[in-house]
Enzyme design. Structure first.
Site, PDB file in Angstrom:
ATOM      1  N   HIS A  85      -8.848  19.580  -3.292  1.00 57.96           N
ATOM      2  CA  HIS A  85      -8.384  19.816  -1.911  1.00 57.96           C
ATOM      3  C   HIS A  85      -9.016  18.843  -0.923  1.00 57.96           C
ATOM      4  O   HIS A  85      -9.397  19.224   0.185  1.00 57.96           O
ATOM      5  CB  HIS A  85      -8.662  21.267  -1.486  1.00 57.96           C
ATOM      6  CG  HIS A  85      -7.817  22.244  -2.232  1.00 57.96           C
ATOM      7  ND1 HIS A  85      -7.945  23.609  -2.120  1.00 57.96           N
ATOM      8  CD2 HIS A  85      -6.820  22.060  -3.128  1.00 57.96           C
ATOM      9  CE1 HIS A  85      -7.063  24.213  -2.899  1.00 57.96           C
ATOM     10  NE2 HIS A  85      -6.373  23.289  -3.536  1.00 57.96           N
ATOM     11  N   GLU A  96      -2.337  12.300 -13.729  1.00 54.13           N
ATOM     12  CA  GLU A  96      -1.898  12.512 -12.346  1.00 54.13           C
ATOM     13  C   GLU A  96      -0.519  13.148 -12.282  1.00 54.13           C
ATOM     14  O   GLU A  96      -0.149  13.744 -11.276  1.00 54.13           O
ATOM     15  CB  GLU A  96      -1.966  11.228 -11.507  1.00 54.13           C
ATOM     16  CG  GLU A  96      -0.956  10.183 -11.858  1.00 54.13           C
ATOM     17  CD  GLU A  96      -0.933   9.013 -10.875  1.00 54.13           C
ATOM     18  OE1 GLU A  96      -1.837   8.884 -10.044  1.00 54.13           O
ATOM     19  OE2 GLU A  96       0.023   8.227 -10.964  1.00 54.13           O
ATOM     20  N   CYS A 111       0.864  -1.184   0.000  1.00 56.79           N
ATOM     21  CA  CYS A 111       0.000   0.000   0.000  1.00 56.79           C
ATOM     22  C   CYS A 111       0.894   1.225   0.000  1.00 56.79           C
ATOM     23  O   CYS A 111       1.880   1.281   0.715  1.00 56.79           O
ATOM     24  CB  CYS A 111      -0.884  -0.011   1.253  1.00 56.79           C
ATOM     25  SG  CYS A 111      -1.951   1.427   1.384  1.00 56.79           S
TER      26      CYS A 111
END
Ligand SMILES: [Zn+2]
Length: 167
Positions: free
Chosen positions: A75, A154, A31
């Protein structure tokens, strides 16, 4: 007979961004740690020409819808509600996040976006935004579109896309 022309419109703008935190889980027990990206969304919609205006879709409306979808998750900490490994528990104003049964984070609830996806990969974010746009278009009564292709970047030069066929 000449085959009919096919049309699409594309929106990619500097303000179609969301600066958000996330982590993804990998196969096995790996992870990522929490980190952020300046994500950027762009979209292509295909469809029949509107016979009155000779366009596929109104750019102003498409930009407005896309901006709203980006603002919803700007945000925020993006958390996957459909993960088999990430457990999200809301307790009052806090959200506790456990991974593989281990407590990992506690965030203020107002800073989180709980998303109906299994992992916060760009592929799943692209699908989520494409589905959100589809439902916004459906409620606006737009029926002439045949597909939505949503792209989410991204990092510079690193993106994924998802195409939804409509109708
Ligand atoms: Zn990341």
């Amino acid at each position: 007979m000449e085959r009919p022309s096919e049309f699409s419109v594309c929106v990619t703008k500097d303000y179609l961004v969301f600066a958000s935190a996330h982590f993804i889980t990998f196969a096995g027990h790996r992870c990522e740690g929490l980190h952020g990206h300046n994500y950027r969304a762009s979209v292509v919609v295909e469809g029949a020409l509107n016979p009155d205006s000779w366009f596929v879709f109104d750019f102003v409306e498409l930009k407005r819808l896309m901006r709203r979808l980006c603002d919803e998750i700007d945000h925020k900490v993006l958390l996957p509600l459909k993960s088999s490994r990430v457990t999200i528990v809301e307790q009052g104003d806090s959200i506790s996040v456990a991974v593989d049964g281990q407590n990992r984070y506690v965030f203020p609830a107002s800073d989180c976006a709980l998303l109906p996806i299994p992992n916060t990969t760009v592929e799943m974010l692209a699908e989520l935004l494409a589905r959100r746009l589809r439902s916004e278009l459906e409620s606006a009564g737009s029926t002439s579109l045949t597909s939505i292709k949503m792209d989410v970047e991204e990092n510079f030069g690193q993106s994924a896309s998802c195409t939804l066929r409509l109708g």
